[in-house]
Scaffold this active site. Structure first.
Site, mmCIF file in Angstrom:
data_model
loop_
_atom_site.group_PDB
_atom_site.id
_atom_site.type_symbol
_atom_site.label_atom_id
_atom_site.label_comp_id
_atom_site.label_asym_id
_atom_site.label_seq_id
_atom_site.Cartn_x
_atom_site.Cartn_y
_atom_site.Cartn_z
ATOM 1 N N TYR A 118 5.891 0.449 -3.049
ATOM 2 C CA TYR A 118 6.026 1.485 -4.091
ATOM 3 C C TYR A 118 4.776 2.363 -4.225
ATOM 4 C CZ TYR A 118 4.369 -2.041 -7.688
ATOM 5 O OH TYR A 118 3.701 -2.968 -8.433
ATOM 6 N N GLU A 119 4.908 3.421 -4.979
ATOM 7 C CA GLU A 119 3.858 4.453 -5.103
ATOM 8 C C GLU A 119 3.501 5.060 -3.751
ATOM 9 O OE1 GLU A 119 4.148 4.711 -8.808
ATOM 10 O OE2 GLU A 119 2.785 5.999 -7.700
ATOM 11 N N GLY A 120 4.498 5.280 -2.922
ATOM 12 C CA GLY A 120 4.262 5.786 -1.562
ATOM 13 C C GLY A 120 4.046 4.610 -0.637
#
Lengths: 599, 599
Positions: free
Chosen positions: A439-441
């Protein structure tokens, strides 16, 4: 106690690796002193260890529960969340104008490690709220700030980030959620968002969603995205809660880990459109989102460090207690030796600790660069700080979360068969850690960001400067006469040479528009960068320890720091040259990928 | 279909990497032909894909259930198990005297990969049964053989291995289970065993436990262990089932993975002692157990390959379907590109496939060496085969199961957020894979076995011979004019050089009794060995493919094999020199371990 916050090491690393002391001396942190920082860390560590850590295993078992559109958090969570916010911890990094304590990113990052090590599922909500606060503080209108910020800063309300849609995971070009202009200057939001962390829960009476959506006349792609604030309950002019907004939680996910953190599918506009307010300008939503994301990326990297440290502490404790076989050198009459005396177990534990501390150093250096980029009185220093932070953020995120999984997996291994049994708790760390590289890229996206957007900063001068700083630490290793460093100087020099060569190769490829070479090399290059930077961080800590020891300080932690840096140099940094070879193989490495995957 | 058995690749690897063709030509396998082997693999692959694979995800969700001392397997398992045994698959490797098909280890290992890739929890029971069959065949009395073997071979009954006790995990010195001699020549067994795979279940009407226990007058340590056969139901002279024996399942574990495989705590002798029969001689139980364990270690290594291939197939399929972003070179009008066209995703998939195939090659080479050690007409060839199998077994077990976890973890990553959601199935592979580095001797124990007991075989000539064989393949790479190999020859040469240097270092340390150096280096040395041996296996396959292509064979799989070997050489074998550096740092790497861990 299941988790002991490493207050001493955080303080030491902030001082001697991340430059807290120079920062204070330079006036970068006018309101800070070393004493104050240590006091904050002590208090945070105590709360994390005593109050939050006990939530972790029961929260994993109970999970967040969904029924009839509502989410119930695990038993005990409401109480601890209330006490945590009332103690002011949510407000730590926020603007004093809205009730925040205005502490710098460096201090916040240390505390974020504690909260997440204690319970990653618990700390995730505030992590997202911090991003929302930052986006609103930076981009929203005065009216929105007045209406929302104080309660988000205090933690009375929580915030969320709504980017992902079923067809648009990492690719925000594909976002379809619609926003229509209403006559009163507000907007009506319609669409579905998935994977929304803490999208619905019972910890706070209101939830403030930040939602990426597209106006009817918006250009296609990411340049047509706008950011909207969509509260669960509308907020009256006097600050009281008004009508329920047209947003609901449709379901929550059944996940590998972070069971107690609700991951929600959110539906906006079932009844005609959720009322939303524009944050920033129309079609400039991506810029606002990046404000949240950069903040969150360092925080997620710190989650990697946190879960690694938690897993390490548990494995070390088990290895000290559990006896199996006879360690080399153990006398015949001693019976079974503790696992911790077996060389292969020592290697696992040292790998865990060295990786964890290397990543910690990187995250704290990134935080310090963020602070310098914001707080320095000198514009050029701010620019350089900002660029260094930009360079290091993808490394902090991806390297730390990768090693988070590796360390948690080693933690299972140290426990042997007991590690595979859920009651032991070691497996939960692995399950929880596994989300952070995603997550978050994803970490692949971080690597692409590093090579495609960050290496070219200032025509390569930013990355050159970072490498030059590594070489300065290397020179200090060469100059050191402390024999405890072993071959550290040689191995770290080879590692930084390897990074230097790989960087030159990529800068040349970027200049020559060989983006295929650059993209193919992204992931091994990020790992290489992490190893060189992380080893340098350990070496800096070890040099400070060596100097303290030479000056008569008998704290045994000093010998430990030197030994840890040496272990990293001789056992992990040795991988650097091979990674550079791989980087410099360039696109040829993937040239026949289609054929190789087809078989 | 969720799993497609890679029949063509197994057959190709058996022929060109593991030496099936030479084996047939030499008369090692008098009853085999290439056609017959392919036919067996086809049938096994079909059963695995069509019947067993559908059990995997539902079995994970349902798990094995425990109540009132009984274990109920997941829905559908009894039917599939019955059909599988009736089709003769359990009997494949067993002695024809007892109803087996007498197929060699090489064929069995290929099939074991299929069963485990289809469903590891399902295949585990037969894996243990195979070990029990081998121990009984090799060591038990004629009466025990007559009474038990035919039904274990057919799979009408299943077998278990009972080693572990709460205080004795990896350390069998600490086994406390007691055996007392009875007047009728049998024994009474009393004690508890933990982590007993398929210790209780409803798949078969009887279960045959092999139990390590200690006689009252036994010497301490492992030289006082005896092995006993303890059936769940006693067996009458006519083969019918008699009284229930004094053994019961106390509980099953709640585990990270392999939920459908019951992991039992077994209690022997609650009512005065379970009736047991000695297998082999008194106090020689360890030798019998090793018969089972060597068999099982290769099988567990094969589980690593299996789960890796399953995870790879699922990730590749997802990456072909899922579209995100625009891949380099994609035209503007094409919309989103499939994930599989993005370079960082290609790197993940190629890493998964290259690691999986390297480990597959190692496992099949190990199986072929086992066959040579048993079946060769020449005593010296048998000795060399046996020693090579001994050398390779710990590598096959540890390298393959380590990469099993790494590959399954990459499989989660390829899926992005969907990978973390349990419904997708990618996470199950990671959870299931995680046990394999632990059981049948942890991978740390495998590494110690490799360096302490296997390197010294024939004064180092066995390992030297293995390295010489790698060099022969390297020489063929150098001689090849196929440009598709890229830098394979150079990178593989560097990797084998690194292994050679590290081996010389360790042999010297062994000769000099520097066991601290050797033990400290065990784990990185095993990894280095696996990389050099695995890369060699891929190169052998690629050379065969290149020759076929040069001879006009247009099968596209040939280009794929060359590309895969090249990817491994240029991207994974590059890690070899760093591992050798770490090995040769020796005990200094851990010299200050105590200090480093203390901080």
């Amino acid at each position: 106690m299941t988790y002991r916050a490493p207050v001493e090491d955080l303080a030491f690393t902030m001082r001697h690796v991340a430059g807290l002391e120079e920062g204070i001396a330079e006036g970068l942190y006018p309101d800070l002193s070393l004493d104050l920082v240590e006091q904050v860390l002590e208090e945070a560590g105590r709360f994390a260890s005593e109050r939050i850590a006990p939530l972790n295993a029961p929260g994993d078992r109970a999970g967040a529960r969904f029924a009839d559109g509502e989410v119930t958090t695990a038993p005990g969570w409401k109480d601890v969340y209330r006490d945590w916010t009332e103690a002011g911890w949510n407000a730590l990094p926020c603007d004093p104008e809205w009730g925040g304590q205005g502490l710098p990113s460096l201090v916040q990052t240390a505390c974020v490690e504690f909260w997440n090590a204690a319970c990653m599922s618990f700390a995730l909500g505030p992590l997202l709220t911090a991003g929302a606060v930052e986006a609103i503080t930076t981009h929203a209108s005065e009216d929105l700030k007045r209406r929302y910020l104080a309660k988000l800063v205090s933690g009375e309300w929580m915030g969320t980030m709504n980017l992902t849609e079923p067809q648009a995971g990492s690719d925000l070009n594909a976002v379809r959620t619609r926003a229509e202009r209403a006559d009163d200057g507000t907007y009506r939001i319609t669409g579905s968002k998935i994977f929304i962390t803490y999208g619905e829960h019972d910890l706070t009476e209101n939830i403030v969603h930040l939602v990426l959506a597209r106006l009817p006349d918006a250009p296609p792609g990411t340049r047509g995205l706008s950011l909207f604030l969509v509260p669960k309950f509308l907020v009256n002019d006097d600050g009281s809660l008004g009508a329920r907004n047209d947003v609901r939680c449709h379901s929550i996910e059944h996940k590998l880990g972070i069971h107690a953190s609700p991951t929600c599918t959110m539906v906006y506009g079932d009844a005609g459109g959720a009322v939303g307010w524009l944050v920033g300008e129309e079609n400039r939503g991506l810029a606002c989102m990046f404000t949240m994301m950069n903040n969150a990326r360092l925080a997620v990297g710190t989650q990697g460090v946190a879960i690694a440290d938690r897993a390490y502490q548990q494995a070390l404790s088990y290895a000290r207690e559990r006896r199996q076989g006879r360690a080399p050198g153990a006398a015949a009459g001693e019976g079974m030796s503790p696992l911790v005396l077996h060389p292969d177990v020592q290697r696992m534990l040292l790998t865990m600790k060295a990786m964890t501390h290397a990543a910690r150093g990187i995250c704290l250096m990134t935080a310090a660069a963020i602070d310098r980029g914001r707080l320095s009185g000198d514009a050029e220093a701010r620019r350089r700080g900002h660029e260094l932070a930009s360079l290091l953020t993808p490394v902090a995120k991806a390297f730390s979360t990768d090693i988070g999984c590796e360390v948690a997996s080693l933690g299972v291994q140290v426990h042997g068969g007991m590690g595979f049994v859920e009651e032991t708790g070691a497996a939960q760390h692995l399950r929880d850690a596994r989300i952070a590289p995603i997550y978050e890229g994803t970490n692949g996206i971080q690597a692409i960001d590093l090579v495609m957007r960050k290496l070219p900063l200032s025509d390569g001068a930013t990355v050159r400067g970072a490498i030059a700083d590594m070489r300065k630490v290397g020179a200090r290793l060469v100059a050191s006469r402390d024999e405890a460093f072993g071959a550290s100087a040689a191995r770290m020099r080879e590692a930084v040479d390897a990074l230097d060569d790989a960087t030159s190769f990529l800068l040349k490829a970027l200049a020559g528009n060989s983006s295929a070479d650059v993209l193919a090399a992204a992931t091994p290059y990020l790992r290489l960068f992490g190893i060189a930077q992380g080893g340098t961080a350990l070496a800096k800590a070890a040099l400070a320890a060596s100097e303290a020891r030479a000056a008569g300080d008998t704290n045994p932690a000093h010998a430990g720091r030197i030994a840890l840096a040496r272990f990293f140099a001789e056992n992990i940094a040795t991988g650097a040259r091979g990674l550079a070879q791989t980087v410099m193989a360039g696109a040829s490495a993937l040239a026949d990928a289609e054929a190789a995957l087809a078989g």
